[in-house]
Design an enzyme around this catalytic site. Structure first.
Site, PDB file in Angstrom:
ATOM      1  N   PRO A 386      28.930  10.470  65.570  1.00  0.00           N
ATOM      2  CG  PRO A 386      26.989   9.481  64.756  1.00  0.00           C
ATOM      3  CD  PRO A 386      28.090  10.394  64.354  1.00  0.00           C
ATOM      4  NE  ARG A 387      33.126   8.737  72.330  1.00  0.00           N
ATOM      5  CZ  ARG A 387      33.642   8.716  73.557  1.00  0.00           C
ATOM      6  NH1 ARG A 387      33.014   9.317  74.548  1.00  0.00           N
ATOM      7  NH2 ARG A 387      34.765   8.079  73.792  1.00  0.00           N
ATOM      8  CD  GLN A 388      33.364   3.353  71.574  1.00  0.00           C
ATOM      9  OE1 GLN A 388      32.456   2.578  71.825  1.00  0.00           O
ATOM     10  NE2 GLN A 388      34.305   3.647  72.453  1.00  0.00           N
ATOM     11  N   GLY A 390      32.417   3.829  63.393  1.00  0.00           N
ATOM     12  CA  GLY A 390      33.188   3.652  62.175  1.00  0.00           C
ATOM     13  C   GLY A 390      33.107   4.788  61.195  1.00  0.00           C
ATOM     14  CG  LEU A 391      30.174   7.470  60.668  1.00  0.00           C
ATOM     15  CD1 LEU A 391      29.033   8.294  61.255  1.00  0.00           C
ATOM     16  CD2 LEU A 391      30.078   7.435  59.150  1.00  0.00           C
ATOM     17  N   GLY A 393      35.588   9.246  63.501  1.00  0.00           N
ATOM     18  CA  GLY A 393      35.463  10.393  64.394  1.00  0.00           C
ATOM     19  C   GLY A 393      36.759  10.774  65.068  1.00  0.00           C
ATOM     20  CB  SER A 394      39.509   8.801  66.608  1.00  0.00           C
ATOM     21  OG  SER A 394      38.749   8.200  67.628  1.00  0.00           O
ATOM     22  CB  ALA A 396      36.997  13.822  62.214  1.00  0.00           C
ATOM     23  CG  ASP A 441      38.881   5.837  57.923  1.00  0.00           C
ATOM     24  OD1 ASP A 441      38.615   5.250  56.862  1.00  0.00           O
ATOM     25  OD2 ASP A 441      38.524   5.445  59.039  1.00  0.00           O
TER      26      ASP A 441
END
Length: 634
Positions: A386-388, A390-391, A393-394, A396, A441
Site C-alpha cells: 500500500p502506498r504512503q 509507511g511500509l 514501499g519505495s 522495496a 527499513d
C-alpha cells in the site's frame, strides 16, 4: 592514449598439442597463432580486442607486437581487418628460447616508435567472458587516479591462484597493496587475479627499461615479475579496477584448457540472456525503537512477505524502463479521474525509483573501480505494498531493482556487502530523490527476517553503518497490522524532529536515548519469549513517540486506530498494544492477561482478526506471522 596489443608469445604447448591431435577436430588450426584461434561467438580472439580498442576518440594509435615466426600471419590479419600494417612490430624472435619476454616487447614498441603518451597494454591472446567490454570506463577510472592501473577479476571456483598473478587491494583507496606472481598456497587469502590488461602513465614508462637493466633475459622478464617489482619493491602507486567477468590467457595452456575455457565462456554468453532476472523485496514493520534509527538509536524491525515489490530485468537492445500501469499512469478517464488519483496517490510513482537506482548503481561501480559490461536491459516492476502508509514501499522497489542489477552485472556480496547495500538504497532515496527516510527499513529489506539494529554514533562514524543482528523468528507470536485507506505522504511524519535533535533539545535527545534502551529490553524479551513485557515495551515506545512528535504530527487517524485497538482489546480481557512510526499504519500484539500471546481470533470486531479476517497470511520468512486488518476495520 596509445594501445599496445601483445601477441609475441610462441605458445609451443598449445601449438604442439593441436598439431599432434589425433581426433582431426583441430587439424585446420595447425600453425595458427594463439591470438588468431577461434574465440567466443565465432570471432578470432584478436578480433574481439581489436573491435574493443578500435576507437579513435579514445586511442590515437594502436600497435601490435609479435615475433618473426608469426609475423606474416598478423600482417595478413591486419590487411583483412583494417589494422594499420605499419603498426605491426616484429620483435625478431623465432624460437621460444630466443624470446625477448613481454616487458622487453613492450619496451621495444615504446622505444622504436618514440611513444610519449599514456599506454594501455592488453594481451591479444586472452579469452574474455565479457563480450560487451566497455574500455572507455577503464580509461575514465584510470584518469581519476594518480598512478598506474591494473585490471583484475575474482577467480572462479576451481581456478588455482598458484597459476596467476594475485593482487591484494585496499577496499577504500583501490590501491594495489601487494602483488604476488603465481603464489604458493598459504601466502595470501586473496582470490583476485591480475590479467594482462594495464594502463601506464607516460611518466612511468621509464620503469620498463629500469626493470630490464636489473633483470637479464635469463632471470625472467614477464609482466607479472615487472608488477611484483614495481608494487612490492619500488612501491609505486598502482590501482586496481575489477571486472565482473573472467579472463583466461591461453599463451601457456594446452589444448584441453583452451577448449574447456572456450566452452565455459561461450556457454555463459549463450545462457545469460535467455532467462529473465526476477527479484523481490518485502515490506517492513517496525517493532521497537522507531524512529531512532536516524538519530544514532537502536531499533528492531521485521520483513512482511504479505506485501512485496517485484522487479523483472530482461536483456534488450536498448535500456528501457517500463511504467507501471497503475502506479505510473499516463492516461486517465477524465479530468476528474486525474484529480481523484492525484489527490489520493500523489504524482510520483515507481518509475523514478528505477531510474535513480540505475543511475546510482553506475556511479557506485565507477567510483569503486568495477567495470560494467555494455549490456542493455528492460526493467519493469510490480508491487502490492500500500502506498504512503509507511511500509517502506519505495525502498522495496529500490532494493529489488538493485538485486536485479547485481545479478545482471555479476556484482558479488564482496563488491557490495550487505551493510553498504542498505546505505546505497537509502542514498538513492535521500540523495537522488530527496525522500525523507531512515536506515532501518533498508537494513531489514537487505537482511530480511527479524533484525536488531544499533546505529550508535561510534559505529556510524567508524564504519559508516551500524551493527545488524538477525534474530530468530521461529517463536514469534501472531501480530496484526492495520493501515488507513486514505494515507498521507509518510515522509512528512518526521516533522521537525531532526532540527530539534541537531540543536540538542533535551527532550528529543533524551527520547532517542530512551528508544535505544527500550529496544535493548525488547531484544531480551524476544529472546526469552516474554510477550507481556514485549507488549508493555511497545506501549512505552508509542507513548514516548507521541510525547516527542505530538498528536498533531501523528494525526487523528493514527491516534484513532490506537484508541480503538486498546478499547477493543480491553473489552476482550486482553492487553492490546500498538507500535509503528505512526505513518498511517498500526502494528499490534495482543496478549492474554496471563502473559500468553493470543491466538488468531475470528470474532467480528476483535483486535486480532478484525472484521472480514484476511486469513492469517504468513510472512513467508522464518516463523513470522502477520494478520492483516482491512483498511475499513476502523
Amino acid at each position: 592514449m596509445i594501445c599496445i596489443l601483445l601477441v609475441a608469445g610462441h605458445g609451443t604447448v598449445l601449438e604442439t598439442q593441436i598439431k599432434n591431435d589425433t581426433t582431426g577436430l583441430y587439424s585446420h588450426l595447425a600453425g595458427v597463432p594463439k591470438a588468431l584461434l577461434p574465440g567466443i561467438g565465432g570471432k578470432k580472439i584478436l578480433d574481439f580486442w581489436w573491435e574493443t580498442v578500435n576507437m579513435r576518440q579514445l586511442f590515437t594509435d594502436v600497435y601490435l607486437v609479435t615475433n618473426a615466426d608469426k609475423y606474416k600471419h598478423y600482417e595478413r590479419w591486419a590487411t583483412a581487418n583494417d589494422f594499420p600494417v605499419e603498426n605491426v612490430v616484429n620483435d625478431g624472435s623465432t624460437r621460444l628460447e630466443d624470446r625477448l619476454g613481454a616487458v622487453a616487447d613492450l619496451e621495444l614498441v615504446i622505444r622504436s616508435r618514440a611513444l610519449h603518451d599514456d599506454v594501455m597494454v592488453i594481451a591479444g591472446d586472452m579469452l574474455s567472458a565479457d563480450q560487451n567490454f566497455d574500455v572507455a570506463q577503464v580509461i575514465r577510472f584510470f584518469r581519476s587516479k594518480p598512478g598506474e592501473l591494473m585490471i583484475y577479476y575474482e577467480l572462479e571456483e576451481g581456478e588455482s591462484s598458484s597459476s596467476r598473478g594475485i593482487v591484494e587491494v585496499c577496499p577504500d583507496t583501490h590501491r594495489i597493496t601487494r602483488f604476488l606472481e603465481k603464489p604458493e598456497g598459504g601466502l595470501t587469502a586473496s582470490r583476485l587475479a591480475s590479467v594482462v590488461f594495464y594502463c601506464i602513465r607516460r611518466n612511468s614508462l621509464s620503469h620498463l627499461s629500469d626493470f630490464l637493466s636489473l633483470h637479464p633475459p635469463t632471470a625472467g622478464r614477464s609482466l607479472g615479475q615487472f608488477w611484483e617489482w614495481l608494487v612490492n619493491h619500488r612501491q609505486l602507486e598502482v590501482f586496481g579496477m575489477k571486472l565482473p567477468s573472467g579472463f583466461q590467457l591461453i599463451g601457456q595452456v594446452g589444448l584441453p584448457d583452451y577448449t574447456k575455457w572456450l566452452t565455459h565462456y561461450s556457454t555463459k554468453k549463450r545462457d545469460h540472456p535467455a532467462e529473465p532476472i526476477v527479484c523481490r523485496s518485502y515490506a517492513r514493520v517496525g517493532l521497537m525503537g522507531n524512529p531512532s534509527d536516524g538519530f544514532n538509536g537502536k531499533t528492531i524491525a521485521m520483513s512482511v512477505s504479505n506485501f512485496w515489490a517485484e522487479v523483472t530485468l530482461v536483456e534488450s537492445a536498448t535500456l528501457v524502463l517500463v511504467p507501471h500501469p497503475l502506479n505510473d499512469p499516463t492516461a486517465f478517464g477524465s479530468l476528474q479521474d486525474l484529480f481523484c488519483i492525484s489527490r489520493k496517490e500523489g504524482y510520483l510513482g515507481g518509475l523514478r525509483l528505477l531510474q535513480a537506482t540505475c543511475k546510482k548503481f553506475y556511479q557506485f561501480c565507477s567510483n569503486q573501480g568495477i567495470a560494467l559490461t555494455k549490456q542493455n536491459f528492460t526493467l519493469r516492476y510490480d508491487t502490492n505494498i500500500p502506498r504512503q502508509v509507511g511500509l517502506a514501499g519505495s525502498s522495496a522497489i529500490v532494493s529489488a531493482t538493485l538485486k536485479c542489477l547485481m545479478k545482471f552485472y555479476s556484482i558479488t556480496d564482496n563488491d557490495l556487502p550487505k551493510p553498504i547495500r542498505a546505505n546505497f538504497i537509502l542514498n538513492v532515496e535521500t540523495d537522488e530523490l530527496f525522500i525523507t527516510a531512515g536506515l532501518q527499513d533498508r537494513v531489514v529489506q537487505v537482511y530480511e527476517g527479524l533484525v536488531y539494529m544499533d546505529f550508535s554514533r561510534t559505529l556510524m562514524d567508524e564504519h559508516g553503518y551500524g551493527s545488524y543482528v538477525s534474530m530468530d523468528m521461529g517463536a514469534l507470536p501472531p501480530f496484526w497490522l492495520a493501515y488507513l485507506s486514505d494515507p498521507s505522504d509518510s515522509g512528512r511524519i518526521h516533522s521537525n524532529i531532526r532540527q530539534r535533535w541537531l540543536s540538542g533539545e533535551p527532550l528529543v535527545v533524551e527520547a532517542m536515548r530512551t528508544f535505544a534502551e527500550l529496544t535493548d529490553r525488547a531484544r531480551v524479551a524476544l529472546e526469552n519469549r516474554d510477550w507481556t513485557t514485549l507488549a508493555q515495551l511497545m506501549d512505552q515506545n508509542f507513548e514516548l513517540r507521541r510525547t516527542v512528535y505530538t498528536d498533531e504530527c501523528l494525526g487523528p487517524g493514527n491516534l484513532k486506530m490506537v484508541r480503538l485497538a486498546k478499547k477493543v482489546g480491553a473489552a476482550k480481557c486482553l492487553q492490546a498494544t500498538a507500535d509503528e512510526l505512526g505513518q498511517n499504519i498500526l502494528l499490534g500484539l495482543t496478549v492474554r492477561l496471563g502473559g500468553e500471546a493470543a491466538g488468531q481470533r475470528r470474532s467480528r470486531g476483535g483486535p486480532v482478526s478484525g472484521p472480514h479476517p484476511a486469513g492469517g497470511a504468513e510472512t513467508g520468512l522464518p516463523g513470522g506471522r502477520l494478520r492483516l486488518l482491512p483498511p475499513d476495520a476502523f
